[in-house]
Each structure stands twice: as structure tokens, then as C-alpha cells.
Design a protein around this motif. Structure first.
Motif, PDB file in Angstrom:
ATOM      1  N   UNK A  30       0.837  -1.210   0.000  1.00 47.73           N
ATOM      2  CA  UNK A  30       0.000   0.000   0.000  1.00 47.73           C
ATOM      3  C   UNK A  30       0.866   1.251   0.000  1.00 47.73           C
ATOM      4  N   UNK A  31       1.885   1.285   0.858  1.00 46.81           N
ATOM      5  CA  UNK A  31       2.717   2.479   0.999  1.00 46.81           C
ATOM      6  C   UNK A  31       3.452   2.803  -0.293  1.00 46.81           C
ATOM      7  N   UNK A  32       4.045   1.796  -0.911  1.00 50.15           N
ATOM      8  CA  UNK A  32       4.816   2.071  -2.117  1.00 50.15           C
ATOM      9  C   UNK A  32       3.896   2.406  -3.288  1.00 50.15           C
ATOM     10  N   UNK A  71       9.961  -4.408  -1.429  1.00 45.24           N
ATOM     11  CA  UNK A  71       8.897  -3.539  -1.951  1.00 45.24           C
ATOM     12  C   UNK A  71       9.438  -2.178  -2.389  1.00 45.24           C
ATOM     13  N   UNK A  72      10.750  -2.010  -2.316  1.00 51.46           N
ATOM     14  CA  UNK A  72      11.346  -0.727  -2.678  1.00 51.46           C
ATOM     15  C   UNK A  72      11.265   0.297  -1.573  1.00 51.46           C
ATOM     16  N   UNK A  73      11.149  -0.164  -0.324  1.00 52.95           N
ATOM     17  CA  UNK A  73      11.021   0.724   0.827  1.00 52.95           C
ATOM     18  C   UNK A  73      12.212   0.582   1.763  1.00 52.95           C
ATOM     19  N   UNK A  74      12.417   1.612   2.589  1.00 51.11           N
ATOM     20  CA  UNK A  74      13.399   1.573   3.656  1.00 51.11           C
ATOM     21  C   UNK A  74      12.711   1.869   4.986  1.00 51.11           C
ATOM     22  N   UNK A  75      13.267   1.334   6.063  1.00 46.92           N
ATOM     23  CA  UNK A  75      12.832   1.762   7.388  1.00 46.92           C
ATOM     24  C   UNK A  75      13.543   3.078   7.687  1.00 46.92           C
ATOM     25  N   UNK A  76      12.785   4.100   8.042  1.00 45.38           N
ATOM     26  CA  UNK A  76      13.396   5.397   8.373  1.00 45.38           C
ATOM     27  C   UNK A  76      13.861   5.412   9.820  1.00 45.38           C
ATOM     28  N   UNK A  77      12.983   5.066  10.731  1.00 46.51           N
ATOM     29  CA  UNK A  77      13.269   4.942  12.150  1.00 46.51           C
ATOM     30  C   UNK A  77      12.281   3.954  12.749  1.00 46.51           C
ATOM     31  N   UNK A  78      12.647   3.356  13.859  1.00 49.37           N
ATOM     32  CA  UNK A  78      11.689   2.675  14.714  1.00 49.37           C
ATOM     33  C   UNK A  78      11.098   3.704  15.669  1.00 49.37           C
TER      34      UNK A  78
END
Length: 350
Positions: A30-32, A71-78
Motif C-alpha cells: 500500500x505504501x509504495x 517492496x522498494x522501501x526503507x525503514x526510516x526509524x523505529x
């Protein structure tokens, strides 16, 4: 200068029991699909992350990171906003905040606090295992109910409160330091760190700890009528995370900044979807670029009017359109002359 990363989205307000928001794969797709490149992850829902496992198993952390990257995403922060809140809770709020913790510590403030502290320590190691350099949280509060001094506060109450807050957070800050991660407090109403002055009081109490950093969210400052632009000038060296959340303040003859007894839609100060409020994000993005902010622009959806999925879709585009690709040259380079010390001395009359 560095080009800000983004757009990203804080997942906390979207996670639910309905697809696609009830699984990591579903929410990533959904996010991507609507234009996000990063996700800021809350850490209290095991459907999305097992925080303890991410701290104790590099293999699990790598697999989690790989799933998200697929999915082509990164974790920015927890995020440990809920757990951070429980590091410091005044007894007046015990029953309210029990809901943030597992049932086995409900009604047991000391055990609940110990659980929260351990969660933060897990978050420090998990962040390192995931290759992250910043973490988002709340400070908790021992003093919020005393913020308006009537009746008068006993002398030393505030100072003692900040001393105790620092005592609770110093071991956590040291844990983050050992793992090479900045701990970013979201300055927020209801926390003891709710503006620049209180942040400075805390910073002094923790001996200016290098990891006691900031998550910048201008929406909370609009509701306080604080200069959210000058705040960046004051604290840019400590700002390591950024929430893109809009707000508006519309005082009337009946209410102003203390309008919290009304529903959100009826308050003078209320949160809005990005672009629907009063915040000057054009100047904010310029300021952060000027000061070489190296983090992510993360949309946090909190709006009392607009549908959250519409807000997310519009928010991704809003952030994308505000990110400034910084220049690597001066605009007047075309008129430059070669460096020549003799020429310079001549023009200085030397």
C-alpha cells in the motif's frame, strides 16, 4: 548541504485489523503504491516487528529489512512513542496509560516502567541491527498536570521532576550511545518535553548527552503559538528526525490555546493533513536543507476532517513536491575568477 530523504510515512495511524493494514506485506505494498519510499515503524505490534527478536537476532533484523526492501522501501526509524511515555508516568494517569503496556503489568506501575525501559533498550540494539541511526520516542511526564501553576507549585517541584526524569532516561541514552543511535524526543503536549525551554531543562539534567536529540514536528508548536521556524535555528544541530504534520490555530472569543475540552473538530487548535493547515512547510524544508538535515521527511497523518487514505496519498505527493534537491554550485559561478593571491592583494591595496 544534503537533499532530505522522502517521502516516508509513520505507520502508527494506519495499522488496523483490516487489509491491507493488518500485515507487513500488505501495508508495504500500500505504501509504495501511493508513492512512499520509507516507513517509520511503531514497535508494539508483533505482526510488523518483534522488537526483542530484532534486538537479539541480526538474522531476523536482516530478514525484516529485506522483506521491506523487496517492496522498494526503507525503514526510516523505529518508534517507541508508547513505551517512552511509560518511562515516566504521574500516578494521576496510571489507569489511562496501562493500555500502552502488556496486561501482566497493568496496575503495577513499577513493573510497567521496568518493561518500558527494557523496550527502549531493545529498540537501541534493534536500530543498530537494522542499520538505523535515529529513533523516535516520547519522554513521558511527571509534571504535565502542574504546567499551569494554580495553586502555586511548591518550590523545587519542577527541578526535582526533571532530575528524576533524567535519572530514568540516562541509562537508556547510554544504551543508545553504545549502539550508535540518536534518541529523538518528539516535543509534544502531555510530555515533560513540550517546548524548547523544557527540552533545554532536560538537556541540562542529562549533562548535554550527545544522544538526547529531537524529532521536529511543527504541528505541536502551532497549537502552542510557538515560533516553529526560529525553533529550527535554535535546535538544528539536535534535530535528527522530522514529522510532516500540519495544523491550524483559529482562536475565537470563546477559546484559545486551552481549548482541549472540546472535540478535535471543534478546537481552536487542531491537526490537519499536510497542505490543509497553516504551517509554512516551504520555509521549513528550506531551513532543514540549509542546515544539512540528513534524515527523512515522514508524514504523520492526524486530521480531524480528511479521510486517512486520502490524506496519505496527498501527503506523499506533498512531501515529494517540497523536498529540495540541493545545489552543488553557486548561482554566480559563471562570473567567478581564478584564485590568485597576488591579484587579491592588489585589490586589497596591499
Amino acid at each position: 548541504m544534503t537533499t532530505i530523504q522522502g517521502p516516508a510515512v509513520f505507520l502508527a495511524q494506519f495499522i488496523s485489523d483490516e487489509a491491507p493494514f493488518n500485515s507487513l506485506d500488505g501495508i508495504c505494498k500500500w505504501a509504495v503504491d501511493i508513492g512512499f519510499k520509507g516507513i517509520q515503524m511503531p514497535t508494539t505490534d508483533s505482526r510488523f516487528i518483534d522488537l526483542q527478536k530484532a534486538a537479539e537476532s541480526k538474522t531476523y533484523a536482516d530478514e525484516l529489512k529485506g522483506t521491506i526492501a523487496s517492496y522498494g522501501l526503507e525503514i526510516t526509524e523505529l518508534s517507541t512513542h508508547l513505551q517512552g511515555q511509560l518511562v515516566a508516568v504521574h500516578p494521576a494517569y496510571d489507569d489511562f496509560f496501562d493500555a500502552f503496556a502488556p496486561k501482566n503489568v497493568h496496575g503495577k506501575p513499577k513493573a510497567r516502567q521496568e518493561w518500558a525501559v527494557q523496550q527502549l533498550k531493545y529498540a537501541a540494539k534493534a536500530s543498530q541491527n537494522l542499520g538505523l541511526n535515529a529513533h523516535a520516542t516520547f519522554s513521558g511526564s511527571l509534571l504535565w498536570q502542574y504546567f499551569h501553576p494554580w495553586p502555586q507549585r511548591p518550590p523545587g517541584l519542577v527541578e526535582d521532576g526533571f532530575a528524576e526524569l533524567a535519572k530514568r532516561w540516562l541509562p537508556i541514552l547510554n544504551e543508545f550511545d553504545q549502539n550508535g543511535v540518536d534518541l529523538c524526543y518528539e516535543i509534544h503536549p502531555g510530555e515533560d518535553l513540550f517546548d524548547g525551554e523544557t527540552y533545554e531543562m532536560f538537556l541540562k539534567a542529562v549533562n548535554n548527552h550527545s544522544r538526547a536529540c529531537l524529532l521536529y514536528d511543527p504541528s505541536h508548536f502551532v497549537l502552542q503559538q510557538l515560533d516553529y521556524i526560529q525553533y529550527i535555528d535554535f535546535y538544528h544541530e539536535r534535530i535528527k528526525a522530522f514529522h510532516v504534520k500540519d495544523a491550524e490555530f483559529n482562536p475565537t472569543g470563546k477559546q484559545g490555546t486551552f481549548g482541549g475540552y472540546q472535540s478535535w473538530v471543534n478546537r481552536a487548535g487542531r491537526y490537519r493533513s499536510p497542505g490543509d493547515g497553516q504551517i509554512d512547510f516551504k520555509t521549513i524544508f528550506s531551513k532543514l536543507a540549509q542546515y544539512d538535515f540528513k534524515g527523512w521527511a515522514v508524514m504523520e497523518w492526524e486530521c480531524c476532517i480528511k479521510n486517512q487514505e486520502d490524506g496519505a496519498r496527498e501527503g506523499a505527493e506533498f512531501i515529494k513536491n517540497h523536498i529540495i534537491k540541493v545545489t552543488d554550485k553557486a548561482f554566480d559561478d559563471f562570473a567567478a575568477v581564478e584564485t590568485n593571491k597576488a591579484f587579491n592583494k592588489k585589490n586589497l591595496g596591499l
